[in-house]
Design a protein around this motif. Structure first.
Motif, PDB file in Angstrom:
ATOM      1  N   SER A   1     -64.018  22.895 -21.246  1.00  0.00           N
ATOM      2  CA  SER A   1     -65.003  24.056 -21.098  1.00  0.00           C
ATOM      3  C   SER A   1     -65.405  24.335 -19.529  1.00  0.00           C
ATOM      4  O   SER A   1     -65.460  23.287 -18.865  1.00  0.00           O
ATOM      5  CB  SER A   1     -66.213  23.898 -21.628  1.00  0.00           C
ATOM      6  N   SER A   2     -65.452  25.447 -19.059  1.00  0.00           N
ATOM      7  CA  SER A   2     -65.900  25.834 -17.625  1.00  0.00           C
ATOM      8  C   SER A   2     -66.090  24.711 -16.889  1.00  0.00           C
ATOM      9  O   SER A   2     -67.213  24.224 -16.537  1.00  0.00           O
ATOM     10  CB  SER A   2     -66.854  26.911 -17.536  1.00  0.00           C
ATOM     11  N   SER A   3     -64.976  24.189 -15.844  1.00  0.00           N
ATOM     12  CA  SER A   3     -65.159  23.018 -15.122  1.00  0.00           C
ATOM     13  C   SER A   3     -65.360  23.605 -13.778  1.00  0.00           C
ATOM     14  O   SER A   3     -64.382  24.413 -13.233  1.00  0.00           O
ATOM     15  CB  SER A   3     -64.108  22.105 -15.378  1.00  0.00           C
ATOM     16  N   PRO A   4     -66.270  23.191 -12.980  1.00  0.00           N
ATOM     17  CA  PRO A   4     -66.309  23.416 -11.564  1.00  0.00           C
ATOM     18  C   PRO A   4     -65.152  22.980 -10.794  1.00  0.00           C
ATOM     19  O   PRO A   4     -64.968  23.275  -9.701  1.00  0.00           O
ATOM     20  CB  PRO A   4     -67.571  22.902 -10.893  1.00  0.00           C
ATOM     21  N   LEU A   5     -64.490  21.977 -11.567  1.00  0.00           N
ATOM     22  CA  LEU A   5     -63.375  21.441 -10.530  1.00  0.00           C
ATOM     23  C   LEU A   5     -62.042  22.306 -11.031  1.00  0.00           C
ATOM     24  O   LEU A   5     -61.000  22.052 -10.268  1.00  0.00           O
ATOM     25  CB  LEU A   5     -63.073  20.083 -11.056  1.00  0.00           C
ATOM     26  N   THR A   6     -61.896  22.907 -11.880  1.00  0.00           N
ATOM     27  CA  THR A   6     -60.793  23.875 -12.303  1.00  0.00           C
ATOM     28  C   THR A   6     -61.038  24.986 -12.108  1.00  0.00           C
ATOM     29  O   THR A   6     -59.863  25.812 -12.055  1.00  0.00           O
ATOM     30  CB  THR A   6     -60.325  23.186 -13.672  1.00  0.00           C
TER      31      THR A   6
END
Lengths: 442, 339
Positions: free
Chosen positions: A343-348
């Motif tokens: 789920s919405s990852s700031p890394l991806t």
């Protein structure tokens, strides 16, 4: 590595600074006294590379007018830099004891310091912190320049921490104005001029003012002079004028200044007498050495033990007590085979939208999320290269074929530099064609 | 220029020949002070031709003549072979000769690079062995790093067995030599990114074993440098093939977790910059996931005390909070066992 350390027995702390302390020690193998600068690498977040670079630099310096570097050890989280010990102490200590020095002695000291500076400048190294505290004397009265680069940063109480904690009195106007670099070895010449004033009058100009305010006045003021001291000769006054030109390009080089009359020194200036008086004075004041800022750590042979105050000491992180479990015998199958963490990852998140390299933490180098449009997700080979292959077949001349091959190679290298690029291109072409087709129908 | 000739009557080729003669003798005698001084004198003159001085600018045609003679007489080979026997300052002059010739281009080619790769690769091998000798380790390293700036040379080194020695050289007990060797290793693996990504892809196993050994070093400096290097490689998206393998390997995860709980704050932070990718990777291997789940409580404990406030890095704080959140989403062991 610790064999190296056990060769030295620590005597006492002789100086302290931001990153660590300086000790005198005796080398068991040679019997010589050395100075050891202990740098605590975990006390700041600075990259160790900065320190290493400076130590490399130190080890490349060989001059009789610069303190010698012997070796470095790693001990737990600190490095120990073993340097030549100058038993005569610093010229600033000399000054503390004698209040001020006569012109002859100052000429003698500055000549030695200038020879050291000339050597550094020939090696393309700017000292950055010339002042009496960094000019050392050996027991036999020779002069050595000390504390450039990292060794300086340890003993300086200085601006490393983005404020000028220490003393900007010696700074050249151009250093103050353009703080982040932008100055060269001529800044050292200015500082040398200020040091002359310091040694002969007892303090640098403006010393009675707040150091922070001085930062604003130095660039605006006229350069300080020694003109109002009637007891001084024209030689020293003239020398200081040359050093303290506001325009750095007008200041002579160290090499040229070495020919100045002020530095043409007669042999005996009585420096040994001054040193021995200082020794007595110091003995009364600092019989047991100075109190170090940091604890030296366990298992160190030392005559006296110091215990640092709790706020300064390096505290072991509580996390070091964690007991990891690396057992892999049992698997935990959750949410079928896919990860629960997509789920919405700031890394991806930003990957497909931006290829900029601005803030590394926001790009994940792993597993770019490909929308499953093409079977194997390989847009480069299955779409681009396939299509280019067909174009090549249609080519009439070998020249055209070669151009198509070149195009293919560019795609391959673009994809390897920016994985996902081919997918984006294919997607855009697809969308654009769809749109054009839709428009046509209307 | 006339002035230069008066003081220095030798033509550049003569000068190189004279230098070579002295350097050869250096190697044959034990008491070589005389030849050392002669060689030093000629090297100073070479430097003058290359860089000029206050009164004379360097002359391209002179440099070109000098370079020709250097290549045809294998001068660089002789100098590097006898580097140890030259005096301290002469070695610095050799560095200047080397780096000036390397930068020199004819057309868009560097004849020196061509010479090193196609005619005398032995020179590169000798330089690569530099760290084995305390006296010339640093100067060899400096020359070598000038050479590495050229991709062909970097490629040559990466494909040579001797490259792997660098993982040992950087653990030598002499601090300057070890850290200098590490700097070289770092440059070899970071300057030419495409080359390195191919190299890492085809040497995953050997490389991982070697870098992991460095991460477990007892030497704090080695540890910090190697974790920093790894973090740098991990940020390179070109290294994707390597990364996919790396982040699926539980052995790597374990080592990074150990660093994460190291008593050094800096090591913790450096390790975090690698650890975050294990957690954020969309498709994790089952084994990696298992270890993360098993240590959920440990991670929560760790991040509770993870002291990054002094690093004063808002990105880092954001990332920590994100990773912490992801870990909180992991299932609890007890519940899984109960189910």
């Amino acid at each position: 590595m610790s064999e190296g350390i056990s060769n030295y027995s620590i005597q006492k702390c002789i100086g302290r600074g931001n990153f660590g302390d300086v000790y005198s020690a005796i080398s068991q193998s040679s019997g010589e006294v050395v100075a050891i600068k202990v740098v605590h690498l975990d006390a700041s977040e600075d990259d160790v590379a900065v320190f290493i670079q400076e130590i490399q630099l130190l080890s490349r310096m060989r001059s009789n007018y610069v303190t010698k570097y012997f070796e470095t050890f790693v001990n737990q989280m600190s490095i120990w830099i073993v340097m030549e010990y100058c038993g005569g102490g610093s010229c600033s200590d000399l000054l503390k004891c004698h209040k001020k020095l006569n012109e002859e002695v100052v000429g003698y000291i500055i000549r030695g310091a200038m020879l050291g500076l000339n050597y550094l400048h020939l090696q393309k190294k700017v000292h950055r912190d010339i002042k009496s505290a960094n000019i050392l004397l050996t027991n036999d009265g020779s002069v050595k320049l000390a504390d450039f680069g990292v060794s300086g940063e340890i003993t300086m109480t200085n601006m490393k921490r983005n404020t000028f904690v220490g003393t900007p009195f010696w700074m050249a106007p151009e250093v103050i104005k353009r703080r982040n670099g932008g100055y060269d070895e001529k800044a050292d010449i200015w500082s040398m001029g200020i040091t002359v004033i310091e040694l002969v009058t007892g303090m640098p100009p403006l010393a009675e003012h707040d150091p922070m305010k001085v930062l604003f006045t130095i660039p605006d003021n006229k350069p300080p002079t020694l003109d109002r001291y009637s007891s001084l000769t024209v030689n020293i006054k003239d020398f200081v004028k040359y050093c303290l030109r506001k325009d750095p390009t007008e200041r002579p080089t160290a090499k040229v200044l070495l020919h100045h009359r002020f530095l043409k020194i007669r042999r005996n200036v009585g420096i040994l007498q001054l040193i021995s008086e200082r020794d007595k004075w110091m003995e009364e004041k600092y019989a047991h050495g100075k109190k170090p800022k940091y604890n030296l750590g366990k298992n160190i042979p030392q005559a006296e033990k110091y215990y640092s105050s709790s706020s300064d000491s390096i505290v072991e992180s509580p996390s070091s007590k964690i007991q990891w479990d690396f057992g892999t015998q049992k698997s935990f199958h959750v949410c079928s085979s896919s990860s629960p963490l997509t789920s919405s990852s700031p890394l991806t998140n930003n990957i497909s939208s931006s290829t900029a390299v601005s803030s590394p933490p926001n790009q994940s180098p792993v597993d770019l999320p490909h929308p499953p449009k093409v079977g194997s997700n390989n847009y480069l080979e299955e779409v681009i290269i396939q299509c280019l292959g067909k174009v090549a077949q249609r080519a009439k001349t070998s020249d055209t074929k070669r151009t198509v091959e070149m195009l293919a190679r560019s795609f391959i290298s673009c994809e390897s530099m920016h994985p996902g690029m081919c997918e984006a291109i294919v997607e855009e072409i697809y969308l654009q064609i769809n749109e054009l087709l839709a428009n046509e129908k209307q | 220029m006339a002035f230069l000739f008066k003081r220095n009557p030798k033509t550049p080729p003569d000068l190189i020949r004279a230098l070579n003669e002295q350097v050869v003798k250096l190697d044959q005698t034990i008491d070589n002070k005389k030849y050392q001084d002669e060689a030093a004198r000629y090297l100073t003159q070479v430097k003058l031709i290359l860089h000029g001085d206050d009164d004379n600018d360097p002359q391209p045609d002179q440099i070109s003549q000098l370079a020709q003679e250097v290549y045809s007489s294998d001068c660089l080979y002789l100098l590097i072979y006898s580097l140890k026997k030259l005096d301290f300052d002469s070695r610095k002059d050799v560095l200047i000769l080397f780096s000036t010739l390397l930068r020199r281009q004819t057309g868009n080619k560097s004849p020196t690079v061509d010479y090193l790769i196609n005619h005398k690769p032995e020179i590169l091998i000798m330089l690569l062995r530099g760290p084995e000798n305390q006296e010339i380790g640093l100067i060899s390293g400096q020359i070598l790093r000038d050479c590495i700036k050229f991709e062909v040379i970097n490629r040559f080194i990466l494909h040579h067995q001797i490259f792997w020695n660098y993982f040992k050289y950087c653990q030598i007990s002499i601090f300057e030599i070890a850290t200098d060797a590490f700097t070289t290793l770092h440059d070899l693996l970071t300057i030419h990114k495409k080359l390195v990504s191919e190299f890492l892809a085809s040497n995953y196993d050997t490389f991982t074993v070697q870098i992991n050994q460095l991460l477990q070093s007892k030497n704090y400096v080695t540890k910090r440098q190697s974790v920093r290097l790894l973090a740098e490689l991990v940020l390179q998206r070109q290294n994707q093939y390597f990364l996919n393998k790396y982040f699926d390997d539980t052995n790597n995860l374990k080592l990074i977790m150990l660093l994460l709980s190291d008593k050094s704050k800096n090591l913790q932070i450096e390790a975090f910059h690698i650890f975050k990718f294990f957690v954020a990777k969309p498709k994790k291997s089952q084994k990696v996931l298992d270890i993360l789940i098993k240590n959920k409580e440990n991670f929560l404990e760790l991040f509770k005390n993870f002291d990054i406030t002094y690093a004063n890095d808002s990105n880092l704080i954001e990332e920590r909070d994100y990773i912490l959140g992801e870990i909180q989403k992991l299932p609890d062991i007890d519940k899984i066992r109960a189910a």
